[in-house]
Write a protein that holds these residues in place. Structure first.
Motif, PDB file in Angstrom:
ATOM      1  N   PHE A 228     -31.141 126.855   3.053  1.00 63.91           N
ATOM      2  CA  PHE A 228     -30.939 125.651   3.844  1.00 63.91           C
ATOM      3  C   PHE A 228     -29.795 125.838   4.842  1.00 63.91           C
ATOM      4  O   PHE A 228     -29.902 125.436   6.008  1.00 63.91           O
ATOM      5  CB  PHE A 228     -30.653 124.450   2.941  1.00 63.91           C
ATOM      6  CG  PHE A 228     -30.466 123.177   3.699  1.00 63.91           C
ATOM      7  CD1 PHE A 228     -31.553 122.535   4.279  1.00 63.91           C
ATOM      8  CD2 PHE A 228     -29.208 122.613   3.845  1.00 63.91           C
ATOM      9  CE1 PHE A 228     -31.392 121.355   4.990  1.00 63.91           C
ATOM     10  CE2 PHE A 228     -29.028 121.442   4.556  1.00 63.91           C
ATOM     11  CZ  PHE A 228     -30.120 120.806   5.130  1.00 63.91           C
ATOM     12  N   GLU A 229     -28.723 126.464   4.401  1.00 64.57           N
ATOM     13  CA  GLU A 229     -27.595 126.734   5.299  1.00 64.57           C
ATOM     14  C   GLU A 229     -28.023 127.659   6.434  1.00 64.57           C
ATOM     15  O   GLU A 229     -27.642 127.458   7.592  1.00 64.57           O
ATOM     16  CB  GLU A 229     -26.427 127.337   4.521  1.00 64.57           C
ATOM     17  CG  GLU A 229     -25.738 126.346   3.607  1.00 64.57           C
ATOM     18  CD  GLU A 229     -24.692 126.988   2.715  1.00 64.57           C
ATOM     19  OE1 GLU A 229     -24.519 128.237   2.771  1.00 64.57           O
ATOM     20  OE2 GLU A 229     -24.060 126.248   1.943  1.00 64.57           O
ATOM     21  N   LYS A 230     -28.809 128.651   6.077  1.00 66.34           N
ATOM     22  CA  LYS A 230     -29.317 129.584   7.083  1.00 66.34           C
ATOM     23  C   LYS A 230     -30.243 128.858   8.062  1.00 66.34           C
ATOM     24  O   LYS A 230     -30.197 129.102   9.277  1.00 66.34           O
ATOM     25  CB  LYS A 230     -30.069 130.718   6.377  1.00 66.34           C
ATOM     26  CG  LYS A 230     -30.239 131.972   7.147  1.00 66.34           C
ATOM     27  CD  LYS A 230     -30.862 133.024   6.217  1.00 66.34           C
ATOM     28  CE  LYS A 230     -30.964 134.347   6.889  1.00 66.34           C
ATOM     29  NZ  LYS A 230     -31.634 135.347   6.048  1.00 66.34           N
TER      30      LYS A 230
ATOM     31  N   GLU B 158     -38.624 129.417  16.279  1.00 62.87           N
ATOM     32  CA  GLU B 158     -39.188 130.658  15.739  1.00 62.87           C
ATOM     33  C   GLU B 158     -38.328 131.197  14.594  1.00 62.87           C
ATOM     34  O   GLU B 158     -38.841 131.625  13.559  1.00 62.87           O
ATOM     35  CB  GLU B 158     -39.332 131.724  16.838  1.00 62.87           C
ATOM     36  CG  GLU B 158     -40.396 131.419  17.883  1.00 62.87           C
ATOM     37  CD  GLU B 158     -39.878 130.470  18.974  1.00 62.87           C
ATOM     38  OE1 GLU B 158     -38.649 130.299  19.126  1.00 62.87           O
ATOM     39  OE2 GLU B 158     -40.730 129.878  19.651  1.00 62.87           O
ATOM     40  N   LYS B 159     -37.022 131.183  14.815  1.00 62.29           N
ATOM     41  CA  LYS B 159     -36.102 131.677  13.776  1.00 62.29           C
ATOM     42  C   LYS B 159     -36.145 130.752  12.550  1.00 62.29           C
ATOM     43  O   LYS B 159     -36.109 131.222  11.409  1.00 62.29           O
ATOM     44  CB  LYS B 159     -34.684 131.768  14.339  1.00 62.29           C
ATOM     45  CG  LYS B 159     -33.688 132.351  13.371  1.00 62.29           C
ATOM     46  CD  LYS B 159     -33.996 133.798  13.047  1.00 62.29           C
ATOM     47  CE  LYS B 159     -32.915 134.359  12.131  1.00 62.29           C
ATOM     48  NZ  LYS B 159     -33.247 135.655  11.587  1.00 62.29           N
ATOM     49  N   ALA B 160     -36.255 129.457  12.796  1.00 58.86           N
ATOM     50  CA  ALA B 160     -36.342 128.501  11.682  1.00 58.86           C
ATOM     51  C   ALA B 160     -37.612 128.751  10.865  1.00 58.86           C
ATOM     52  O   ALA B 160     -37.583 128.699   9.632  1.00 58.86           O
ATOM     53  CB  ALA B 160     -36.305 127.073  12.211  1.00 58.86           C
TER      54      ALA B 160
ATOM     55  N   THR C   3     -40.302 130.755   6.083  1.00 58.46           N
ATOM     56  CA  THR C   3     -41.343 131.622   5.530  1.00 58.46           C
ATOM     57  C   THR C   3     -40.759 132.608   4.529  1.00 58.46           C
ATOM     58  O   THR C   3     -41.323 132.821   3.443  1.00 58.46           O
ATOM     59  CB  THR C   3     -42.064 132.377   6.671  1.00 58.46           C
ATOM     60  OG1 THR C   3     -42.608 131.420   7.578  1.00 58.46           O
ATOM     61  CG2 THR C   3     -43.174 133.263   6.137  1.00 58.46           C
ATOM     62  N   ASP C   4     -39.626 133.213   4.888  1.00 59.22           N
ATOM     63  CA  ASP C   4     -38.973 134.153   3.970  1.00 59.22           C
ATOM     64  C   ASP C   4     -38.562 133.458   2.670  1.00 59.22           C
ATOM     65  O   ASP C   4     -38.745 134.001   1.573  1.00 59.22           O
ATOM     66  CB  ASP C   4     -37.752 134.795   4.629  1.00 59.22           C
ATOM     67  CG  ASP C   4     -38.125 135.755   5.740  1.00 59.22           C
ATOM     68  OD1 ASP C   4     -39.305 136.163   5.815  1.00 59.22           O
ATOM     69  OD2 ASP C   4     -37.225 136.099   6.548  1.00 59.22           O
TER      70      ASP C   4
END
Length: 117
Positions: free
Chosen positions: A52-54, A62-64, A69-70
């Motif tokens: 969540f922090e990330k 896209e990064k979100a 997904t990861d």
């Protein structure tokens, strides 16, 4: 045939001893399972918090999506591994709890087989 008082007393003592051993192994096994479940819950909470922090630190959609997904993939893999581990723990607890009574099964099966004939 009627068994003597000593034989009945001996059998009762053996059954009580087996019951106590079974209860002890069952208690120990359940403590292990509870500890394992607690450890897994803590680790998943920490992993979720880190994800969540990330996710909140991302600047693009896209990064979100990549972070989400990861996280979903790793959470699913961890859950499957934990489910396998927990089922093995439950099987081991059942085996250990029944083990003290294994000696009584052949003894009980013999008179039962004679009465069915």
């Amino acid at each position: 045939m009627i068994k003597s008082f000593e034989e009945i007393s001996k059998t009762n003592k053996e059954m009580m001893d087996s019951s106590l051993k079974s209860y002890a192994s069952l208690t120990k096994g359940m403590q292990t399972i509870a500890s394992e479940a607690t450890d897994f819950s803590k680790s998943q909470y920490e992993t979720g918090t880190a994800a969540f922090e990330k996710l909140t630190a991302t600047k693009s959609v896209e990064k979100a999506m990549e972070v989400q997904t990861d996280y979903a993939k790793s959470a699913y893999e961890a859950m499957v591994a934990q489910a396998t581990k927990m089922s093995e723990l439950y099987m081991n607890v059942a085996k250990e709890a029944f083990q003290p009574f294994e000696a009584f099964v052949p003894a009980a099966a013999t008179p039962a087989a004679k009465t069915t004939k």
